[in-house]
Design a protein around this motif. Sequence first.
Motif, short mmCIF file in Angstrom:
data_model
loop_
_atom_site.label_atom_id
_atom_site.label_comp_id
_atom_site.label_asym_id
_atom_site.label_seq_id
_atom_site.Cartn_x
_atom_site.Cartn_y
_atom_site.Cartn_z
N SER B 47 1.25 -1.28 -0.10
CA SER B 47 0.13 -0.18 0.42
C SER B 47 1.13 1.70 0.11
O SER B 47 0.58 2.72 -0.65
CB SER B 47 -0.49 -0.31 1.47
N ASP B 176 -5.99 -0.47 -5.03
CA ASP B 176 -4.88 -1.75 -3.74
C ASP B 176 -6.03 -1.87 -2.95
O ASP B 176 -7.23 -1.72 -2.71
CB ASP B 176 -5.31 -0.39 -2.72
N GLU B 177 -5.89 -3.41 -3.37
CA GLU B 177 -6.50 -4.02 -2.15
C GLU B 177 -7.95 -4.46 -2.93
O GLU B 177 -8.70 -3.79 -2.07
CB GLU B 177 -6.44 -4.98 -1.49
#
Lengths: 237, 259
Positions: B47, B176-177
Amino acid sequence: MSVFWSEVHEYLPFLLSGAEVTLQLSFISMAGGMILGFLTATGRLSGSRLIRWPLEAYVEIWRDTPLIVQLLLIYFSLPELGIILPAFWAGALGLTLNLSAYLSEVYRAAIQAVDEGQKSAAISLGMSPLQIYRRLIIPQAFVASLPTQGGYFIALLKDCSLVSFISVNELLRHATIVISNTFDSMNTYLMVALIYFIMSFTSARCVSWLERKLTPSRHTKGGVANVMPEAVEGITP
Amino acid sequence: MTTAAPVLTLQQVYKSYGSHAVLRGVDLTVLQGEALFIIGPSGGGKSTLLRCINFLERPEAGSITFLNQKLCQHYRSHFEIAPEKQLRQARARMPMVFQQFNLFSHQTTLENVMEALLTVKKLHKDQAVILARHALDRVQMLQKQNNYPHQLSGGQKQRVAIARALAMEPPVILFDEPTSALDPELVSGVQSIIRDLSAQGLTLLTVTHDQAFVQSTAHKVCFYADGHIVESGPPEQIYNTPRTERVRQFVHSVSARHH
Ligand SMILES: Nc1ncnc2c1ncn2[C@@H]1O[C@H](COP(=O)(O)OP(=O)(O)OP(=O)(O)O)[C@@H](O)[C@H]1O
Ligand SMILES: [Mg+2]
């Protein structure tokens, strides 16, 4: 029957004209307090220590001295410095400055409570700090702090009675005059209490209505009140 | 793929929090049209890497080049980051989609998507509405344009967040995810939208822990651990014939978890 009730057609309008002044004073002070409180909060959250430090002192001074002393100073002592204000405006100034100190704390907490994730999203889309402040932070913080602001407005309505000490012809002062005529403090004060109750109760309803109208989620309750437990204590010294 | 131009290039990017060095020399190139996926162990700094790329965090060393513009670089032994205005223009061209969606909670779906069109692109409102509706249509969320975020499911929120990024017509989107916070039954819907966008030519840089998603979508996979990219290559290489022991172990452990 008491004198108050037998002459009520005369005394009630007189009391209500005092209530009108109380309302005027409340609305003016609330508007002023909101603007000044918002500017103070913004200044305190800005980076510069040169701005932050004096504002912190400002907030502390107004919060740590009794409102009545502040009002007396403004009305009786400012004239010695050549600043002469009519009683009404001296009262409005005192209430505004006092309230702004409390509201700035409310706004500061609400601004700081805005979701970091949403700020990150705004930054990542290329928005500038000023745009983020205007379009994201202020709208959310304002709505989140509405219940607390409403609490302060009601406290303010009632604190307006303090300006009777500096001879503003508001509700309580008119009551005193009625009593000196009728010698009926019981019924007069009961009537005064009733008028205050109606004003406060109506304001509280209006604030709840505004809150419901402006909050998209009907489930989130309380807002900043949870963040700042000391917030609703009112501005009464 | 034919030889595509690089959209984004990182060279030796460093970032630490206090004494904790997170990124320790990341090299990465994302090509035009590529679906590049970053995988690796939790807490390693993936991240942080994405956040440094669009300058939500400030990298401390290295260079980042985006569409032939240096966003940060070493210049005569000074480390320089581009002025804030240039960073903002760059961010608008590589918006980020977050694990937690991060929709603006005081705005409707449509307003969320319009926001940056109005403030960043400074479009007229009528035009912003058209572009926002088009973006919502691409993620099949047009029917929810007047709903507030709290009235949407996780999968719907994430699709709106994707539309919000898409509406900027960016050369690349950072994810991000994107499906980590979703209920299992909503994951595949969001993933197939991302896969479709990739098929339509959008460049994506995605961090995920979902190996099946990587294998179904990635053109290139970078294995990130211990502050840098350990190995990168097409998914077949990373999952079937990894060249480093570190990746072999990781692939083994995640496949063991799934079977
Ligand atoms: N703002 C911050 N301040 C201090 N430390 C941070 C900060 N952000 C991240 N870290 C630390 O940096 C490291 C990397 O975090 P990061 O969130 O980038 O990892 P990640 O690879 O994305 O993990 P995950 O797979 O769990 O999402 C962690 O040890 C984290 O504690
Ligand atoms: Mg992460």
